[in-house]
Motif scaffolding. Structure first.
Motif, PDB file in Angstrom:
ATOM      1  N   VAL A   1       0.862  -1.179   0.000  1.00  0.00           N
ATOM      2  CA  VAL A   1       0.000   0.000   0.000  1.00  0.00           C
ATOM      3  C   VAL A   1       0.900   1.233   0.000  1.00  0.00           C
ATOM      4  N   SER A   2       0.621   2.185  -0.865  1.00  0.00           N
ATOM      5  CA  SER A   2       1.419   3.407  -0.907  1.00  0.00           C
ATOM      6  C   SER A   2       1.515   3.987   0.493  1.00  0.00           C
ATOM      7  N   ARG A   3       2.716   4.411   0.863  1.00  0.00           N
ATOM      8  CA  ARG A   3       2.988   4.777   2.247  1.00  0.00           C
ATOM      9  C   ARG A   3       2.221   5.989   2.734  1.00  0.00           C
ATOM     10  N   TYR A   4       1.642   6.765   1.857  1.00  0.00           N
ATOM     11  CA  TYR A   4       0.848   7.892   2.337  1.00  0.00           C
ATOM     12  C   TYR A   4      -0.494   7.427   2.896  1.00  0.00           C
ATOM     13  N   ALA A   5      -0.870   6.169   2.606  1.00  0.00           N
ATOM     14  CA  ALA A   5      -2.213   5.694   2.949  1.00  0.00           C
ATOM     15  C   ALA A   5      -2.247   4.653   4.064  1.00  0.00           C
ATOM     16  N   VAL A   6      -1.127   4.407   4.728  1.00  0.00           N
ATOM     17  CA  VAL A   6      -1.123   3.362   5.765  1.00  0.00           C
ATOM     18  C   VAL A   6      -1.634   3.885   7.109  1.00  0.00           C
ATOM     19  N   GLY A   7      -1.773   5.201   7.245  1.00  0.00           N
ATOM     20  CA  GLY A   7      -2.290   5.785   8.478  1.00  0.00           C
ATOM     21  C   GLY A   7      -3.682   6.352   8.270  1.00  0.00           C
ATOM     22  N   ARG A   8      -4.022   7.340   9.061  1.00  0.00           N
ATOM     23  CA  ARG A   8      -5.334   7.969   8.943  1.00  0.00           C
ATOM     24  C   ARG A   8      -5.392   8.911   7.745  1.00  0.00           C
ATOM     25  N   ASP A   9      -6.600   9.257   7.381  1.00  0.00           N
ATOM     26  CA  ASP A   9      -6.829  10.106   6.217  1.00  0.00           C
ATOM     27  C   ASP A   9      -6.154  11.468   6.416  1.00  0.00           C
ATOM     28  N   TYR A  10      -5.192  11.755   5.540  1.00  0.00           N
ATOM     29  CA  TYR A  10      -4.428  12.990   5.669  1.00  0.00           C
ATOM     30  C   TYR A  10      -5.272  14.229   5.423  1.00  0.00           C
ATOM     31  N   HIS A  11      -6.366  14.086   4.664  1.00  0.00           N
ATOM     32  CA  HIS A  11      -7.213  15.240   4.384  1.00  0.00           C
ATOM     33  C   HIS A  11      -7.697  15.889   5.680  1.00  0.00           C
ATOM     34  N   LYS A  12      -8.157  15.039   6.599  1.00  0.00           N
ATOM     35  CA  LYS A  12      -8.687  15.561   7.859  1.00  0.00           C
ATOM     36  C   LYS A  12      -7.586  16.170   8.714  1.00  0.00           C
ATOM     37  N   VAL A  13      -6.421  15.528   8.720  1.00  0.00           N
ATOM     38  CA  VAL A  13      -5.310  16.017   9.537  1.00  0.00           C
ATOM     39  C   VAL A  13      -4.870  17.396   9.061  1.00  0.00           C
ATOM     40  N   LEU A  14      -4.630  17.527   7.754  1.00  0.00           N
ATOM     41  CA  LEU A  14      -4.164  18.813   7.224  1.00  0.00           C
ATOM     42  C   LEU A  14      -5.239  19.885   7.311  1.00  0.00           C
ATOM     43  N   ARG A  15      -6.479  19.505   7.037  1.00  0.00           N
ATOM     44  CA  ARG A  15      -7.548  20.511   7.069  1.00  0.00           C
ATOM     45  C   ARG A  15      -7.700  21.088   8.478  1.00  0.00           C
ATOM     46  N   SER A  16      -7.611  20.239   9.480  1.00  0.00           N
ATOM     47  CA  SER A  16      -7.708  20.705  10.857  1.00  0.00           C
ATOM     48  C   SER A  16      -6.584  21.672  11.189  1.00  0.00           C
ATOM     49  N   ARG A  17      -5.385  21.345  10.743  1.00  0.00           N
ATOM     50  CA  ARG A  17      -4.221  22.187  11.018  1.00  0.00           C
ATOM     51  C   ARG A  17      -4.328  23.515  10.245  1.00  0.00           C
ATOM     52  N   LEU A  18      -4.833  23.445   9.010  1.00  0.00           N
ATOM     53  CA  LEU A  18      -4.993  24.667   8.212  1.00  0.00           C
ATOM     54  C   LEU A  18      -6.053  25.584   8.822  1.00  0.00           C
ATOM     55  N   LYS A  19      -7.091  25.005   9.415  1.00  0.00           N
ATOM     56  CA  LYS A  19      -8.105  25.823  10.079  1.00  0.00           C
ATOM     57  C   LYS A  19      -7.501  26.581  11.260  1.00  0.00           C
ATOM     58  N   GLN A  20      -6.583  25.922  11.971  1.00  0.00           N
ATOM     59  CA  GLN A  20      -5.904  26.600  13.072  1.00  0.00           C
ATOM     60  C   GLN A  20      -5.055  27.762  12.548  1.00  0.00           C
ATOM     61  N   LEU A  21      -4.405  27.535  11.397  1.00  0.00           N
ATOM     62  CA  LEU A  21      -3.602  28.602  10.799  1.00  0.00           C
ATOM     63  C   LEU A  21      -4.495  29.759  10.363  1.00  0.00           C
ATOM     64  N   ALA A  22      -5.683  29.424   9.830  1.00  0.00           N
ATOM     65  CA  ALA A  22      -6.632  30.464   9.411  1.00  0.00           C
ATOM     66  C   ALA A  22      -7.116  31.275  10.611  1.00  0.00           C
ATOM     67  N   GLN A  23      -7.355  30.595  11.718  1.00  0.00           N
ATOM     68  CA  GLN A  23      -7.788  31.296  12.926  1.00  0.00           C
ATOM     69  C   GLN A  23      -6.705  32.265  13.405  1.00  0.00           C
ATOM     70  N   TYR A  24      -5.463  31.812  13.309  1.00  0.00           N
ATOM     71  CA  TYR A  24      -4.352  32.685  13.699  1.00  0.00           C
ATOM     72  C   TYR A  24      -4.285  33.910  12.785  1.00  0.00           C
ATOM     73  N   LEU A  25      -4.410  33.690  11.475  1.00  0.00           N
ATOM     74  CA  LEU A  25      -4.357  34.804  10.536  1.00  0.00           C
ATOM     75  C   LEU A  25      -5.491  35.795  10.796  1.00  0.00           C
ATOM     76  N   SER A  26      -6.631  35.261  11.233  1.00  0.00           N
ATOM     77  CA  SER A  26      -7.776  36.137  11.524  1.00  0.00           C
ATOM     78  C   SER A  26      -7.503  37.069  12.697  1.00  0.00           C
ATOM     79  N   THR A  27      -6.637  36.639  13.608  1.00  0.00           N
ATOM     80  CA  THR A  27      -6.285  37.529  14.731  1.00  0.00           C
ATOM     81  C   THR A  27      -5.399  38.672  14.263  1.00  0.00           C
ATOM     82  N   LEU A  28      -4.684  38.462  13.161  1.00  0.00           N
ATOM     83  CA  LEU A  28      -3.800  39.496  12.619  1.00  0.00           C
ATOM     84  C   LEU A  28      -4.508  40.385  11.610  1.00  0.00           C
TER      85      LEU A  28
END
Length: 351
Positions: free
Chosen positions: A99-126
């Protein structure tokens, strides 16, 4: 804060959130990108991925997804979690499932999207007036091209993004924003005369430097293609049942690949230690339970099963495999039955 100060602050916060790197692109790619995309589509290289035609070159312009977008924040997050020797040994074992190594763990879409939302929240404070939209393969945005324009890396001959010090085993995410940020500079490529990725492709999908015919690509054939893998490619599939890493495994820059410390990217359900027969024994309920939260889930149980059956056709001839495959030869879906029949025939003269 001015645009330069905002860019620096965003980059610093992105790294605090665990991203490998963060760069800024303007909202529009150059006309050259539009021309290359049109040429790629004209060749039919997109196969059955009709969404490329639906959006066309609009994916090269961030305001197509977020009206009045002023900047595209590009981030990278590593996912590699094992030694290369182990990876090569699994690929060399015709009874093992790869199995391609990007897919042996949890769905990366959710992981990155959650982290990007945190970055967006930070940008909103600025910049409270800004509107932001995270994108992780979830909207028509040319993420690799924006990453190249931002200087997050350069496009390798396999078309993936490369970084000199960290290779290519990382996920990309984009945060579109109406806030004006100072763009970072693009970097020069360092592939030179190297063509290892082109030579390593099992199906000859890299038809030239920076040009992939998706119809031949194992990742496309095992993931995006809803029907059975065409017979001309089945032997070359080997034991790869979901995606392919070959072009990256031979890349010299991946010698510097950092191992991911992300808990969500660690191996789940022993996917790096399973045999093809182990996976063939899964029921639809097993697949649903074990692949929930995995990127594999979206291809569905029957495509997964079809891929496994074809991979078993590339195992050393075995009466045991023939017996295990035989019940699937009468499956109601041609996607499964045709794959089983092909494999059963190849195991009629066991060693």
């Amino acid at each position: 804060m001015n645009a330069t100060e905002l860019s620096l602050a965003v980059s610093t916060e992105a790294k605090r959130l665990g991203f490998l790197d963060c760069k800024i692109a303007p909202p529009h790619l150059s006309a050259e990108h539009d021309e290359k995309l049109r040429a790629w589509l004209a060749q039919g290289y997109e196969g059955e991925m009709t969404f490329f035609h639906k959006h066309g070159t609009a994916r090269n312009h961030a305001d197509y997804v977020l009206p009045q977008a002023q900047s595209v924040i590009m981030v990278a997050l590593p996912y590699w979690t094992e030694g290369f020797d182990l990876t090569h040994s699994i690929l060399a074992d015709s009874h093992a499932a790869y199995v391609s190594r990007y897919a042996v763990g949890r769905d990366y879409h959710k992981v990155l999207r959650s982290r990007l939302k945190q970055l967006a929240q930070y940008l909103s404070t600025l910049a409270p007036e800004g509107i932001h939209r995270p994108v992780v393969d979830s909207a028509p945005v040319s993420e690799v091209s924006f990453a190249v324009q931002a200087g997050l890396g350069w496009r390798g001959k396999h078309t993936l993004l490369l970084q000199k010090n960290t290779g290519s085993f990382y996920f990309l995410g984009a945060l579109l924003t109406t806030v004006k940020l100072e763009p970072t500079e693009a970097v020069n490529g360092h592939c030179g005369q190297c063509s290892r990725c082109i030579q390593a492709c099992p199906t000859g999908a890299i038809v030239g430097p920076h040009m992939v015919d998706a119809r031949r690509c194992i990742s496309y054939l095992t993931i995006e293609l809803p029907s059975i893998i065409p017979e001309e490619f089945r032997t070359a599939i080997g034991n790869r049942i979901y995606g392919c890493d070959d072009c990256q495994l031979v890349c010299p820059f991946n010698r510097f690949t950092p191992e991911s410390s992300e808990a969500d990217f660690q191996v789940r359900h022993n996917l790096t230690q399973m045999s093809l027969l182990d996976l063939l024994a899964w029921t639809a309920d097993d697949f649903k339970e074990r692949m929930a939260g995995s990127p594999i889930y979206r291809i569905g149980f029957h495509k997964w099963l079809s891929n496994i059956l074809i991979a078993l056709g590339n195992s050393a001839p075995s009466a045991a495999i023939a017996a295990a495959v035989a019940p699937f030869c009468q499956h109601e879906l041609a996607l499964v039955s045709e794959a089983a029949q092909w494999t059963w025939q190849r195991h009629q003269t066991p060693a």
